[in-house]
Design an enzyme around this catalytic site. Structure first.
Site, PDB file in Angstrom:
ATOM      1  CG  ASP A   1      -1.429   1.923   6.356  1.00  0.00           C
ATOM      2  OD1 ASP A   1      -2.040   1.854   5.600  1.00  0.00           O
ATOM      3  OD2 ASP A   1      -0.539   2.636   7.406  1.00  0.00           O
TER       4      ASP A   1
ATOM      5  CG  ASP B   1      -1.405   1.336   1.325  1.00  0.00           C
ATOM      6  OD1 ASP B   1      -2.839   1.327   0.847  1.00  0.00           O
ATOM      7  OD2 ASP B   1      -1.505   1.965   2.219  1.00  0.00           O
TER       8      ASP B   1
ATOM      9  CG  ASP C   1      -4.266  -1.090   3.210  1.00  0.00           C
ATOM     10  OD1 ASP C   1      -4.529  -0.983   2.360  1.00  0.00           O
ATOM     11  OD2 ASP C   1      -3.708  -0.213   4.044  1.00  0.00           O
TER      12      ASP C   1
END
Length: 638
Positions: free
Chosen positions: A535, A336, A539
């Site tokens: 995080d 990410d 996600d």
């Protein structure tokens, strides 16, 4: 307090205590089993045979109850014997020929592994409750001009709901009145709020930050994007790993073969080799003991626990051995962007002030105005000013927030406007400072313009900067032959700039949570073993879908609960370190497995040719177990 109330209070406390204790009952039982084994051994040493046998029986019952219950239920349900049943037979066989210690130790080892498995499973389901807490339970529905608080589950498509500043959006819909900034971190993972006006789409679980808006519901509460995130996590968590499927297929065959050979040794040697009934029974019992996979079990668990302990010592929290094992076979890793490759918060990268103006004075006044706002961009300007100038901020004479555009203020008799390009005029913004805005925007910056008394005077560029350690971490992974990919909900322009700066091999932009999951599935088809690093709440589905989910330690609770591995200090280079640790663990496990199988085969053959007495069989069996454990403990070293 009345006696009835005291009794009720005491009962509630006892239930609460039991509920807290319940997830740990198997581990407690395994520990008690170990205590009774020690007691039995001590009684035996002091010649108290009866007390010794009673202690071993308690160790059998307490330590073996959970696994025996599981084995019997699985056998009844699947109509097929399993490894749990083999452990029971082997332990009973040891007791029959008088070797209580070996049977009890076998039960103890299996009880510990079962307790750890149960504990891990209980932990893996907590992220669902964490997700559910972010879903609003009520909404303010507007019907014929009247407001009424209703349950979100009662909303239907077409309803109008009022969402005030600071409230979470209860359902997916379209804004039909009002303008505001929406924090969409729960969906896209991006830290910067998005300005939204009429006909703009909003998602359940996101936060309305500034203005009141009226939203027309477009999806039922069960079909919202936020609910899809929850469903994706549940679905991914329920999927079995290839290792689990292989073990399930293997165990039935293994048990059948061992039991068939044991039964054969009751009869075949007696009729074909002239053995006595006593000798045949004795050899069959030895076979049950030496064929029990104590060393095989010890080949994996101590190595796994040692590797996990080593990782924890270095800030790498692993939630189970299977995840660490998979990490060693990694072929690709997806990241990410926000909060993972980048710091997750915007920072001022450049300030351009019109020639002839005092830069420090302008920035101080701009920060004084922005200090009245909670917008991340405003706070980035304030933080930059305090760190750079180290001066006290001023108090504006007046201030007006224009949701979705910026802010108007009066300070020292001057009329200020701070906001996006359209707020001060796109033409003026494009031409300012010889057109530098285009270049800064192209490198991933968000631009804020400052107009004083109708004259465009300054431009501040901000962006979520790449972490200092990101490049080193990516390069280290590339050296190990691992493909690196960035998945982000940000625009292609910003994603391209961050991808180039962080040196990842490939990137995919404008990804919603379900699109990240789709990308992960495609990557798994291409590379087989794929990890995901993230995080945010958004996600969570991707973390659960990947072969190995890795969460940053400062991430959301949902990401931490969903992930298989957590980097406690947001230290990206630790990923490559974890891969190396996994490869060491897999190598030692292979050594242990080959050695333990070789010893078991040697003992079985020696027993068949009547070269092995029970004491030597026990020494070989238990000795091989000790050796593989000692080999596994090497993983505790850095």
């Amino acid at each position: 307090m009345s006696s009835d109330a005291k009794v009720l209070s005491k009962g509630i406390q006892e239930v609460s205590f039991f509920e807290k204790l319940k997830p740990h009952l198997e581990l407690i039982a395994a520990g008690l089993s170990g205590v009774f084994i020690l007691a039995g051994w001590l009684f035996d040493k002091h010649g108290d045979g009866a007390a010794s046998i009673i202690s071993y029986l308690l160790a059998f019952v307490i330590g073996g109850f959970a696994k025996a219950k599981e084995g019997i239920e699985a056998t009844y349900e699947n109509k097929e014997l399993n490894v749990e049943m083999l452990m029971i037979f082997a332990a009973v066989g040891s007791a029959i020929i008088g070797y209580w210690t070996e049977g009890a130790v076998l039960i103890f080892i299996f009880a510990v592994s079962g307790a750890l498995e149960t504990y891990t499973m209980n932990k893996s389901h907590k992220e669902i409750s964490s997700l559910m807490e972010l879903q609003p339970q009520e909404a303010l529905r507007i019907t014929n001009g009247f407001e009424k608080r209703v349950a979100v589950s009662d909303l239907i498509v077409g309803d109008h709901i009022l969402i005030k500043p600071g409230e979470r959006v209860p359902s997916d819909g379209l804004i039909i009145k009002g303008q505001t900034n929406i924090d969409e971190a729960a969906i896209t993972g991006e830290s910067m709020p998005v300005s939204k006006g009429e006909q703009a789409e909003v998602f359940a679980g996101t936060v309305n930050m500034t203005g009141s808006i009226t939203v027309q519901v477009t999806k039922a509460s069960t079909d919202t994007l936020f609910q899809k995130i929850i469903q994706l996590v549940q679905s991914a968590q329920s999927e079995k790993s290839p290792s689990q499927l292989f073990i399930e297929r293997f165990e039935g065959t293994y048990v059948k073969v061992v039991l068939l050979v044991v039964i054969s040794m009751f009869f075949i040697p007696y009729f074909l080799l002239g053995w006595s009934w006593h000798e045949s029974f004795y050899r069959a019992m030895i076979l049950l003991v030496v064929a029990s996979p104590c060393a095989l079990v010890a080949s994996i668990m101590p190595a796994t626990l040692s590797a996990i302990s080593n990782g924890a010592k270095h800030g790498i929290l692993v939630k189970g051995g299977v995840h660490l094992e998979n990490l060693g076979h990694l072929e690709a890793i997806a990241f990410d962007k926000t909060g993972t490759l980048t710091k997750g918060k915007p920072e001022v990268t450049e300030v351009i002030v019109k020639e002839g103006l005092n830069k420090e004075d302008l920035i101080l006044k701009a920060a004084s105005i922005e200090n009245q706002s909670t917008h991340p961009l405003a706070q980035a300007i304030v933080k930059y000013t305090k760190q750079t100038l180290k001066k006290e901020l001023l108090q504006p004479d007046s201030l007006e927030d224009i949701p979705g555009w910026g802010v108007k203020a009066s300070i020292n008799g001057e009329q200020w406007k701070i906001g996006k390009a359209a707020f001060v005029g796109n033409d003026k913004a494009d031409k300012f400072a010889e057109g530098k805005a285009k270049g800064l925007a192209g490198s991933g910056n968000t631009l804020v313009f400052i107009e004083i008394n109708g004259v465009l005077c300054a431009m501040i560029a901000m962006k979520d900067v790449v972490r200092e350690e990101t490049k080193h971490a990516i390069e280290d992974l590339k050296k190990q032959g691992i493909k690196t990919i960035m998945l982000t909900g940000d625009s292609e322009k910003t994603a391209k700039a961050i991808a180039a700066e962080s040196h990842v091999d490939e990137f995919f932009s404008e990804c919603l949570p379900e699109e990240k999951v789709d990308q992960l599935k495609q990557l798994k088809e291409k590379y087989k073993t794929v990890a995901m690093v993230g995080d945010g709440i958004n996600d969570a589905p991707a973390l659960a879908t990947a072969n190995v989910g890795i969460a940053m330690g400062e991430g959301t609770d949902v990401a931490l609960e969903t992930a298989d591995i957590v980097l406690m200090k947001n230290d990206l280079p630790k990923i490559a370190e974890a891969v190396r640790l996994s490869q060491r663990m897999n190598k030692i496990i292979k050594q242990n497995v080959v050695f333990s199988i070789a010893v078991i085969m040697l003992l079985i053959c020696s027993n068949f040719f009547q070269l092995l007495d029970l004491p030597f069989g026990v020494i070989g069996h238990e000795g091989s177990t000790i050796l593989v454990i000692l080999n596994s403990l090497r993983l505790l070293k850095s």
